[in-house]
Design a protein around this motif. Structure first.
Motif, PDB file in Angstrom:
ATOM      1  N   GLN A 165       0.417 -30.355 -34.306  1.00  0.00           N
ATOM      2  CA  GLN A 165       0.641 -29.525 -33.192  1.00  0.00           C
ATOM      3  C   GLN A 165       2.194 -29.686 -32.722  1.00  0.00           C
ATOM      4  O   GLN A 165       2.541 -29.657 -31.720  1.00  0.00           O
ATOM      5  N   GLN A 172       3.890 -25.865 -34.997  1.00  0.00           N
ATOM      6  CA  GLN A 172       4.175 -24.822 -34.179  1.00  0.00           C
ATOM      7  C   GLN A 172       5.800 -24.952 -33.936  1.00  0.00           C
ATOM      8  O   GLN A 172       6.323 -24.532 -32.770  1.00  0.00           O
ATOM      9  N   SER A 216       6.027 -29.194 -31.754  1.00  0.00           N
ATOM     10  CA  SER A 216       6.542 -27.916 -31.438  1.00  0.00           C
ATOM     11  C   SER A 216       8.060 -27.973 -31.226  1.00  0.00           C
ATOM     12  O   SER A 216       8.593 -29.206 -31.378  1.00  0.00           O
TER      13      SER A 216
END
Length: 1019
Positions: A478, A502, A480
Motif C-alpha cells: 500500500q 498506490q 503511496s
C-alpha cells in the motif's frame, strides 16, 4: 575442531622446541650445496653464510634437524642432497607446487620422523616399498595431492606412526585396513575424500585404541557402523559423512564419553535418533542429509557442551524439545527441511549466544520467541516456509548483529521493526507473503542489497536513499506518494518491482541514473504524465508500465531497447508505436491505449496510422536501388583494400617476432602462411580463431589453435605493447593440467597472434541439448562427464586464483572457454580478457566492461574495481548450464540463467525438475545434480563477498559423488582418465561443505568458521 587444533599445537610445539641456532660451518656447506642442487629457487635466496637461513631448524650444537619450507611456491623436484643432512628429522614442504611422483630421494633421510608433503600436485601411485622411508616416522602427511591406485600395505611397517593423513587424493583402489589397524600408536587417521573401491569400515580399525581423530568421509564406505569401533574410547572426532552407509547409529556412539564432534551426514542412515544421547563431551552433532525419522529425543538437552546441532534434510517429526532452549553453549541450529511441528522452545536464545538459526521448510507454528537475540549475537534468521504467526519480536530492532532475514511464506502480522532497516550488517530482507504492516525509512542501510517484501501491507512513501540496494520487490503493498525525485541515490538497483501499490505522480527524468537496472515493473499504480525518453536508453530487458494513467507518445528512443518483455497496456498513450516495436513479439503490449496506431505492422491489435504515403511502392524501389548501388560500390572498395592489405602483409612478413613459451618445432612463417578464412573456427569480440595444421601437405603435422587479436588503437602504443607482452609472458609460464597451453605469441606491427594447443572436442556447450549457436546437435554429455568437466575447470581456476605466484583473474569464464581434449579432460582457455592481480585478493581496475552477457557478475556495471569473484560468478553460471542443459542467455523471457535459477528456487518445491532430462539414468544422479545446481546458485550471489572462493567451490565439487567413483564414471563415459581434483581441509581438519540445502549466502553471516561447514541459502 578441537582435536585437530590440539594436533596442530603439538606439531608447533615440536617445531619450536628445536633450537633455531645458526647451523655449523659444515652444515652451512651442505645447505649451500642443497641450494645449488635445488637450482636456487627464489625462497632459498637468503641462504648464505652471512644471510638468513629461512626455514632451517638447528639444534644447539649447530646440527640441522629440520627444514620448514611451506607455502613458498617451490616447484623444482626435491634434490637427493637434502638427505646429506644426517640429523634431519623434520621436513615440511606443504602447500607448494611440487609435481611428479612420490619423491623417493627421501629414502636417504634415515633419521626422518616428520614428513609433510600435503597440498602439492604430486601424482601417480605410492611406491610399494614406501617403507624404505625411515621406519622411525611418526607423522606422515600426503593429503591434498593427486595420488592414485592403492595405498601400499608396506605402510604397516611404520610402527611408530602417530599421524597418517592420506585424505583428499585420487586413490581409486584399496587401502590395507588390516595393515593400518596394526599401527597401534596412531592418534590421527584421515583417509577421507578419495574414490576408493566401495567397502565397509575395516573392523581392524577397532585396534587403534589411541585414536583421537578418525576422518573417513567421502570414500565410498558401505555397510553399517561396526561395533568394533566401540573400543576407540579416546575419540574426540568421528566423521563418516557423505558415504553410502546404512542402518542406525549404534548406542555406543551416542554414549561415548569423550566424543566432541560426530559427523554422519549424508550416509543413508535411517531409523530414529537414539533416545539416550549421553556423549557428554559432544560439541558438534551433524546427522544431516540422512533418512532419520521420528522425533528429536528429549535427552538431546543433556548435551551441555553442544555448540552445533545439524539435523537438516531428514524426515523428523514432532516438536523441537523444550530443553534445546536451555542448552548453554548452543550457537548454531540447523533443522531445516524436516517435518517438525509445534512452537519453538520458549526461551530459545536466552541461555546461549545463539548466532545462526535455520528452521525453514517445516510445519512449525506459533510466535518467534523474543529471546532469540537475548545475548546480542544473532546474525541469521531463516524461518521461511512455516506457519509462524504473531508479530515479529520488537526487540529484534535492537539486534544490530543481524545480517540475513528470511521469513517469507508465513503468517506474521503487525509492524515490522523499523529500526532493522538501519542495521549496518544487514544484507538481505526476504519477508514476502505475510501480513506485515509499517513504513520504510527515507534512508535504507548502505549494506542492504536485497529487499523482497511483496504481498504484505506496508504503506507510506518509498525510501529515497538505498545506495547498496540491488533488488527491491514490493509488489502488492500500500505504498503511496510519488517516486523519489532524485533516483541517483538508488543507482545500484538491478530489479525494481513496485506493481500493485498506490503510487502517483510522474516517472521522474532522474530514472536514467539507474544504469544497472534490467527489470522495471511499475504496473497497477496511479502514475501519470509522459514516459521519459531516457527510459529508452536504459539497459532494460523487462519493462511493465501497464494499468496506469500515462499519456503522450511512446518515445522513439524505445527503439534502443532490447526487451524480452514489454507491457504498456491500459494507459492513455497516443501516436505511432516506434517501428522496432511493431512486431509479433509485442502484439499484446499496447492493449487498451486507444490513441496508439501502427504503420508497419497492422496485425498487432492496433489501427493503422492515418496519412500514409500513396507513393510508398515507388519510394521503396528508390530505396532498394540506392542500397544495391551502395553495396556494389562498397564491395569494390573492400576488394581493393583487401588486395592492398595482402600485398602489404607479404612485404611485412619479415617484421614478425615470435616469443615461445614451450619447445616448438615450427616457426612464425608456418603459422602466418595458414591464416586463411577457410581455417576460421570462431570469432568473438576480441578476435578470430583459426585451426591450423602446421605440417606440410600429406603430413599429419601438429594442429594448433591461433587467436588473432583485433587492433584496439589507431597505431601501436609502446607502453600498452610492453604491458601486453609482460602479461602474456606470465600466462605463457603457467603450467597446469587444466589450463590450456599457450605455446607462443607472434607479434607484428599491427597484429598479435596467440598460439595455443588445439582441443578437438570443443567446449561442453556442444554436448548440451539446448544450444544457442545454431550448430548441429551432438550426443548429450552424461552426468559423470559433466561432473568431471566441472571439477577440471574448477581446478584450473583455483590454480589461477590461489596457487600462481601472481594470481590471475580470467574475466571471461564461460562454457565456450572451457575446452575438452580427446579424453574429455577440461582446460580453461582464452585469456583475452585475463588480468594479473598485483596482490592476492586485490581488486583490479577496469576501464571497460569485459566478459560475456549472461556470465557477467552484476558488479561489472557499478564498480570501478572488481576481483576474482567475477570468475566465481561466471563459473556458477557454467554449473547451472551443466546441470540444467540451458544456456546462459537464450534470448527468451528467462533472459538470464542465473536469474531464472533464482526464480525457480524461490517458487519452492522439489528442484528435481531443473536437472537436464537429457541425462541418461537421471534418477541415479539426481541428488548430486541438484547439489551442483545449488552450488551454482551460491556462486552467482549478487554480493561478491558472499560468493565462495574457487578453492572452496573445488572442494565442494570433489565431494558431490555418492554413486560411484567419478574417475571410473569418466572412463566409462568418455574413455578419459580420472578427473578428481585436489581439495584441502579447512583449519579444523574437516572439509567445507555447502550441502544440498537451499540456505543463505555462502558463509556470509553463518559464523561457522569453527566447523568449516558452509550450508548456504543462495540469494
Amino acid at each position: 575442531m578441537a582435536v585437530y587444533n590440539i594436533l596442530i599445537l603439538f606439531l608447533l610445539l615440536l617445531l619450536f622446541s628445536l633450537s633455531t641456532a645458526q647451523p655449523s660451518a659444515d652444515e652451512q656447506t651442505l645447505l649451500l650445496a642443497i641450494k645449488q642442487d635445488w637450482d636456487n629457487p627464489a625462497p632459498l635466496s637468503s641462504w648464505s653464510s652471512t644471510g638468513n637461513w629461512t626455514g632451517v631448524i638447528s639444534s644447539s650444537t649447530g646440527q640441522v634437524t629440520g627444514l620448514s619450507l611451506p607455502s613458498l611456491h617451490i616447484a623444482r623436484p626435491i634434490p637427493a642432497s637434502v638427505c646429506s643432512l644426517k640429523n634431519l628429522t623434520y621436513i615440511d614442504l606443504s602447500c607448494n607446487n611440487l609435481t611428479g611422483d612420490f619423491p623417493t630421494v627421501l629414502y636417504g633421510c634415515s633419521a626422518l620422523e616428520f614428513l609433510d608433503l600435503s597440498n602439492n600436485q604430486l601424482s601417480g601411485r605410492l611406491p610399494d616399498r614406501i617403507d624404505r622411508l625411515s621406519l622411525g616416522m611418526q607423522h606422515l602427511n600426503l593429503s591434498s595431492n593427486a595420488f592414485t591406485g592403492d595405498v601400499p600395505s608396506a605402510i604397516a611397517r611404520f610402527s611408530k606412526l602417530k599421524s597418517l593423513a592420506l585424505d583428499t587424493n585420487r586413490f581409486n583402489g584399496n587401502y590395507p585396513g588390516a595393515a593400518i589397524g596394526g599401527l597401534v600408536e596412531l592418534e590421527t587417521l584421515t583417509l577421507a575424500s578419495n574414490p576408493f573401491e566401495p567397502g565397509p569400515v575395516p573392523k581392524e580399525f577397532g585396534k587403534l585404541t589411541k585414536l583421537k581423530m578418525l576422518w573417513l568421509s567421502w570414500m565410498n564406505l558401505t555397510g553399517t557402523i561396526p561395533d568394533d569401533l566401540s573400543s576407540l574410547m579416546e575419540l574426540t572426532l568421528l566423521d563418516l559423512s557423505q558415504n553410502k552407509m546404512q542402518g542406525q547409529i549404534p548406542e555406543w556412539v551416542l554414549k561415548h564419553q569423550k566424543l566432541e564432534n560426530l559427523y554422519l551426514y549424508a550416509s543413508n542412515l535411517s531409523g530414529e535418533i537414539g533416545p539416550n544421547i549421553t556423549a557428554l563431551n559432544l560439541q558438534e552433532l551433524d546427522l544431516s542429509m540422512n533418512k532419520f525419522s521420528g522425533s528429536i529425543p528429549e535427552d538431546i538437552a543433556n548435551l551441555k557442551k553442544l555448540r552445533l546441532l545439524y539435523l537438516y534434510y531428514n524426515n523428523l517429526t514432532g516438536p523441537i524439545p523444550a530443553g534445546v532452549g536451555m542448552m548453554p553453549d548452543l550457537t548454531d541450529i540447523r533443522l531445516f527441511n524436516n517435518k517438525l511441528s509445534g512452537p519453538l522452545p520458549a526461551e530459545l536464545g536466552k541461555h546461549s549466544e545463539l548466532g545462526n538459526f535455520e528452521v525453514s521448510n517445516n510445519n512449525l507454528s506459533g510466535e518467534l520467541p523474543d529471546t532469540l537475540c537475548f545475548n546480542k549475537k544473532l546474525f541469521d534468521i531463516v524461518v521461511f516456509n512455516n506457519s509462524f504467526s504473531g508479530v515479529f519480536p520488537t526487540n529484534l530492532g535492537d539486534c544490530k548483529t543481524i545480517n540475513n532475514i528470511m521469513a517469507y511464506n508465513n503468517h506474521f502480522v503487525g509492524d515490522f521493526p523499523k529500526k532493522i532497516w538501519s542495521f549496518e550488517l544487514l544484507t538481505n530482507v526476504m519477508i514476502y507473503n505475510n501480513n506485515f504492516t509499517g513504513t520504510l525509512p527515507s534512508e535504507i542501510s548502505f549494506n542492504i542489497s536485497r529487499i523482497e517484501m511483496e504481498n504484505n501491507r506496508f504503506s507510506g512513501a518509498l525510501p529515497s536513499t538505498a545506495v547498496g540496494l540491488k533488488s527491491f520487490t514490493a509488489e502488492n503493498n500500500q505504498f503511496s506518494g510519488e517516486l523519489p525525485a532524485d533516483m541517483s541515490r538508488l543507482a545500484n538497483l538491478t530489479e525494481l518491482n513496485l506493481a500493485g501499490n498506490q503510487l502517483s505522480g510522474s516517472i521522474p527524468p532522474s530514472i536514467k541514473s539507474l544504469t544497472s537496472l534490467t527489470s522495471l515493473n511499475l504496473s497497477r499504480n496511479q502514475i501519470s504524465g509522459e514516459i521519459p525518453a531516457a527510459v529508452g536508453w536504459m539497459g532494460l530487458y523487462i519493462l511493465d508500465l501497464s494499468d496506469n494513467g500515462l499519456t503522450g507518445d511512446i518515445p522513439q528512443d524505445f527503439s534502443n531497447l532490447h526487451l524480452n518483455f514489454l507491457n504498456l497496456s491500459s494507459n492513455q498513450l497516443s501516436g505511432e508505436v516506434p517501428e522496432t516495436l511493431q512486431n509479433g513479439a509485442y502484439d499484446r503490449s499496447f492493449l487498451g491505449n486507444h490513441g496508439l496506431c501502427a504503420t508497419v505492422n497492422t496485425n498487432m491489435n492496433l489501427p493503422a496510422c492515418p496519412h500514409q504515403s500513396h507513393n510508398k511502392s515507388s519510394t521503396n524501389l528508390i530505396i532498394v536501388f540506392s542500397v544495391l548501388t551502395g553495396v556494389v560500390f562498397i564491395g569494390a572498395v573492400a576488394i581493393w583494400l583487401l588486395i592492398i592489405r595482402h600485398q602489404k602483409r607479404q612485404q611485412d612478413l619479415a617484421g614478425w617476432k615470435m616469443t615461445p613459451f614451450r619447445t616448438l618445432h615450427f616457426s612464425e612463417c608456418d603459422v602466418l602462411g595458414n591464416l586463411h578464412e577457410e581455417n576460421v573456427i570462431g570469432s568473438g569480440g576480441s578476435g578470430k580463431v583459426y585451426r591450423i595444421n602446421i605440417g606440410g601437405k600429406g603430413s599429419a603435422g601438429m594442429v594448433v589453435a591461433v587467436k588473432r587479436l583485433w587492433r584496439t588503437a589507431a597505431k601501436s602504443d609502446a607502453k600498452s605493447d610492453k604491458e601486453f607482452d609482460a602479461e602474456v609472458r606470465i600466462l605463457g609460464e603457467v603450467r597446469h593440467i587444466n589450463i590450456i597451453d599457450l605455446l607462443c605469441c607472434i607479434s607484428g606491427d599491427d597484429t598479435k597472434l596467440l598460439v595455443y594447443e588445439y582441443m578437438e572436442n570443443g567446449s561442453p556447450a556442444r554436448g548440451l541439448p539446448r544450444r544457442d549457436d545454431g550448430g548441429a546437435p551432438t550426443a548429450p554429455l552424461q552426468w559423470p562427464t559433466r561432473l568431471c568437466i566441472a571439477i577440471d575447470a574448477a581446478r584450473g581456476l583455483s590454480y589461477m586464483h590461489h596457487e600462481c605466484a601472481q594470481p590471475i583473474m580470467h574475466r571471461d569464464v564461460k562454457s565456450s572457454n572451457i575446452l575438452l581434449d580427446p579424453a574429455f579432460r577440461a582446460k580453461i582457455a582464452d585469456f583475452g580478457l585475463a588480468r594479473i592481480l598485483a596482490k592476492s585478493g586485490e581488486p583490479n581496475s577496469i576501464s571497460a566492461i569485459g566478459g560475456t552477457f549472461g556470465y557477467m557478475a552484476p558488479e561489472y556495471g557499478c564498480r570501478a574495481k572488481v576481483n576474482e569473484k567475477v570468475d566465481v560468478y561466471a563459473f556458477g553460471v557454467v554449473l547451472l548450464e551443466l546441470t540444467t542443459g540451458r544456456v546462459a542467455n537464450d534470448g527468451g523471457a528467462d533472459w538470464c540463467l542465473a536469474e531464472w535459477a533464482w526464480r525457480r528456487y524461490k517458487a519452492g518445491g522439489e528442484l528435481h525438475d531443473v536437472v537436464d532430462e537429457a541425462i541418461q539414468d537421471r534418477a541415479a544422479f539426481l541428488e548430486d545434480a541438484v547439489a551442483v545446481f545449488l552450488l551454482g546458485m551460491i556462486c552467482t550471489g549478487d554480493d561478491p563477498a558472499s560468493r565462495p572462493t574457487m578453492k572452496e567451490v573445488l572442494e565442494q565439487l570433489v565431494q558431490y559423488d555418492r554413486t560411484s567413483s567419478v574417475a571410473a564414471a569418466c572412463r566409462d563415459d568418455s574413455g578419459g582418465a580420472p578427473s578428481f581434483s585436489k581439495g584441502k581441509k579447512d583449519g579444523k581438519g574437516k572439509s567445507s561443505s555447502a550441502g544440498t540445502t537451499a540456505g543463505k549466502m555462502w558463509g556470509a553471516g553463518t559464523g561457522d568458521e569453527e566447523s568449516g561447514s558452509f550450508v548456504a541459502h543462495p540469494v
